[in-house]
Structure formats: structure tokens, C-alpha cells
Write a protein that holds these residues in place. Structure first.
Motif, mmCIF file in Angstrom:
data_model
loop_
_atom_site.group_PDB
_atom_site.id
_atom_site.type_symbol
_atom_site.label_atom_id
_atom_site.label_comp_id
_atom_site.label_asym_id
_atom_site.label_seq_id
_atom_site.Cartn_x
_atom_site.Cartn_y
_atom_site.Cartn_z
ATOM 1 N N UNK A 29 0.837 -1.204 0.000
ATOM 2 C CA UNK A 29 0.000 0.000 0.000
ATOM 3 C C UNK A 29 0.870 1.252 0.000
ATOM 4 N N UNK A 30 2.010 1.186 0.685
ATOM 5 C CA UNK A 30 2.891 2.350 0.778
ATOM 6 C C UNK A 30 3.498 2.741 -0.563
ATOM 7 N N UNK A 31 3.462 1.831 -1.540
ATOM 8 C CA UNK A 31 4.023 2.154 -2.860
ATOM 9 C C UNK A 31 3.065 3.039 -3.670
ATOM 10 N N UNK A 32 1.828 3.161 -3.210
ATOM 11 C CA UNK A 32 0.829 3.945 -3.943
ATOM 12 C C UNK A 32 0.975 5.439 -3.662
ATOM 13 N N UNK A 33 0.626 6.247 -4.654
ATOM 14 C CA UNK A 33 0.589 7.697 -4.460
ATOM 15 C C UNK A 33 -0.677 8.046 -3.664
ATOM 16 N N UNK A 34 -0.753 9.238 -3.093
ATOM 17 C CA UNK A 34 -1.962 9.637 -2.354
ATOM 18 C C UNK A 34 -3.243 9.486 -3.196
ATOM 19 N N UNK A 35 -3.203 9.869 -4.454
ATOM 20 C CA UNK A 35 -4.391 9.758 -5.305
ATOM 21 C C UNK A 35 -4.733 8.299 -5.558
ATOM 22 N N UNK A 74 -18.312 1.595 -9.614
ATOM 23 C CA UNK A 74 -17.822 1.607 -10.992
ATOM 24 C C UNK A 74 -16.927 2.818 -11.208
ATOM 25 N N UNK A 75 -16.126 2.784 -12.285
ATOM 26 C CA UNK A 75 -15.221 3.897 -12.570
ATOM 27 C C UNK A 75 -15.953 5.230 -12.656
ATOM 28 N N UNK A 129 -9.559 5.107 -14.410
ATOM 29 C CA UNK A 129 -9.103 3.845 -15.013
ATOM 30 C C UNK A 129 -7.588 3.715 -14.933
ATOM 31 N N UNK A 130 -6.884 4.832 -15.202
ATOM 32 C CA UNK A 130 -5.417 4.825 -15.131
ATOM 33 C C UNK A 130 -4.949 4.539 -13.706
ATOM 34 N N UNK A 131 -5.520 5.261 -12.738
ATOM 35 C CA UNK A 131 -5.135 5.056 -11.337
ATOM 36 C C UNK A 131 -5.473 3.639 -10.879
ATOM 37 N N UNK A 162 -5.627 0.958 -12.683
ATOM 38 C CA UNK A 162 -4.665 0.036 -13.279
ATOM 39 C C UNK A 162 -3.337 0.048 -12.537
ATOM 40 N N UNK A 163 -2.904 1.228 -12.130
ATOM 41 C CA UNK A 163 -1.649 1.336 -11.387
ATOM 42 C C UNK A 163 -1.753 0.707 -10.002
ATOM 43 N N UNK A 164 -2.916 0.864 -9.378
ATOM 44 C CA UNK A 164 -3.138 0.238 -8.067
ATOM 45 C C UNK A 164 -3.016 -1.277 -8.182
ATOM 46 N N UNK A 165 -3.661 -1.845 -9.191
ATOM 47 C CA UNK A 165 -3.614 -3.290 -9.397
ATOM 48 C C UNK A 165 -2.181 -3.753 -9.679
ATOM 49 N N UNK A 166 -1.485 -2.985 -10.512
ATOM 50 C CA UNK A 166 -0.120 -3.354 -10.897
ATOM 51 C C UNK A 166 0.834 -3.302 -9.703
ATOM 52 N N UNK A 167 0.777 -2.209 -8.936
ATOM 53 C CA UNK A 167 1.697 -2.031 -7.815
ATOM 54 C C UNK A 167 1.441 -3.024 -6.671
#
Length: 208
Positions: free
Chosen positions: A141-147, A160-161, A176-178, A180-185
Motif C-alpha cells: 500500500x505504501x508504494x501507492x501515491x496519495x491519489x 464503478x469507474x 481507469x489509469x489510477x 490500473x496502477x493500483x492493481x499493478x503495484x
């Protein structure tokens, strides 16, 4: 006999009884550390885990029940087995409600002590596993940005998005971008996995 995994801590002010308990514990293959008062244990810097605490109820200074509460207040989560020659039902109920593993009336059988110790050590192993999962989840979780953290809290509500975008005042594409990054990180592949990760990290969903 090979020493089993686990350290048994004993707080008992009766020298003869302490000697007897130490002998029983060592005969079962466990390492032992003994203390004659609550203060001496509480000032002990570290606990080797998995561990459990054999705690006499009647102690000079801080008694066993007060020591249990002090450990709780300090966040020191060590499974406790109470030993007492003066116990009663209300006392045992109070101790068990606060998480004690067992309440053994003196004198007790070696088998009863061994069974209680094994149960307490198993509980501490489970505690250690949960703590490890919490640490790992928190690191991800700490790897995520505040947003991204904000979006994650909305995603785990099942929104939903478009609903998340409306709530945050951003576009669907940005969500959608955020997302995707959450899932990836975090390395998850579904919302259900993300929910479980958030639960392990003690992160609540967004309100709304």
C-alpha cells in the motif's frame, strides 16, 4: 530431547512452585525464562517468539490480572496462561474475556500444562503470521501515491469507474489509469483480492 520451537516465560513468586513448573516445561522440550515479579518481566526488553506467558495471579506489586491489562495497554500481544491457587469463576471469566488462553488451578497436571502451552504457542504462531501479512500488505500500500490510495479506497467499495470519477471530481479515464496502477503495484488481479489486501492492512473503504 531436541528443543522445540518456542520460548515459555514464567512469572511466579513462589520459588518451589517456579522450580517445579520450569522442570515440567523443560521436560516437554521448551526453553524457559523465569521472572519473580510482573515488574521484572515488564522491564524485559524483548520476547523471543513464538512465545507464551505462564502468569501467576497472586504476585507482589502488580498482580497477574493487572499485568495482563498492562500488556494489553502496551500492545504487547503474548498469549497468557494464568496459574492460581486462589482463583474463582468471575476472575477466570474476566481473564479469558481479555484473551487469556487458559486458567489453570494449582496444582495442575503436567498434561494440562503441556496442552495449554501448545495451544498458546499455536495462537502466537497465528499472530505472527497475521503480523507478517499486515506488514507485507502495508508495504504494498505504501508504494501507492496519495491519489492512488484514494482511488483504491473507492474501488474496494465496489463502485464503478464512473461513480468513482463523480465522487472525486475527475474523469473516468483518470480513474481507469489510477485503478490500473493500483492493481499493478499491489500485484492483485481482481477487486476481491484488493479488498482482502486492504483488510490485511486495516484500510477501510471510502465512505459515500
Amino acid at each position: 530431547m531436541n528443543t522445540r520451537k518456542g520460548r515459555i516465560y514464567i512469572v511466579e513468586d513462589d520459588p518451589s512452585f517456579l522450580k517445579s513448573v520450569k522442570r515440567l516445561i523443560r521436560a516437554s522440550g521448551f526453553k524457559v525464562a523465569a521472572f519473580e515479579s510482573a515488574d521484572s518481566f515488564l522491564s524485559h526488553s524483548s520476547v523471543e517468539r513464538p512465545a507464551c506467558l505462564l502468569l501467576d495471579v497472586q504476585l507482589p506489586g502488580i498482580d497477574g490480572l493487572a499485568m495482563q491489562q498492562k500488556l494489553i495497554d502496551e500492545g504487547r500481544d503474548i498469549p497468557i496462561i494464568f496459574m492460581t491457587g486462589h482463583g474463582n469463576i468471575p476472575m477466570s471469566v474476566k481473564a479469558m474475556k481479555k484473551g487469556a488462553v487458559d486458567f489453570l488451578p494449582k496444582p495442575f497436571e503436567a498434561k494440562d500444562l503441556r496442552d495449554a502451552v501448545l495451544m498458546a504457542l499455536e495462537r502466537d504462531k497465528q499472530n505472527m503470521q497475521r503480523e507478517l501479512q499486515l506488514k507485507k500488505a502495508g508495504s504494498l500500500i505504501d508504494t501507492l501515491t496519495p491519489r492512488e490510495k484514494e482511488v483504491k479506497r473507492w474501488v474496494i467499495t465496489g463502485k464503478l469507474n464512473k461513480q468513482i470519477a463523480d465522487a472525486l471530481g475527475i474523469t473516468d479515464k483518470t480513474v481507469k489509469v489510477h485503478r490500473g496502477r493500483v492493481m499493478e503495484k499491489t500485484g492483485v488481479t481482481s477487486v476481491a483480492e484488493l479488498v482482502r489486501l486492504a483488510e490485511k492492512a486495516n484500510i477501510p473503504p471510502a465512505l459515500g
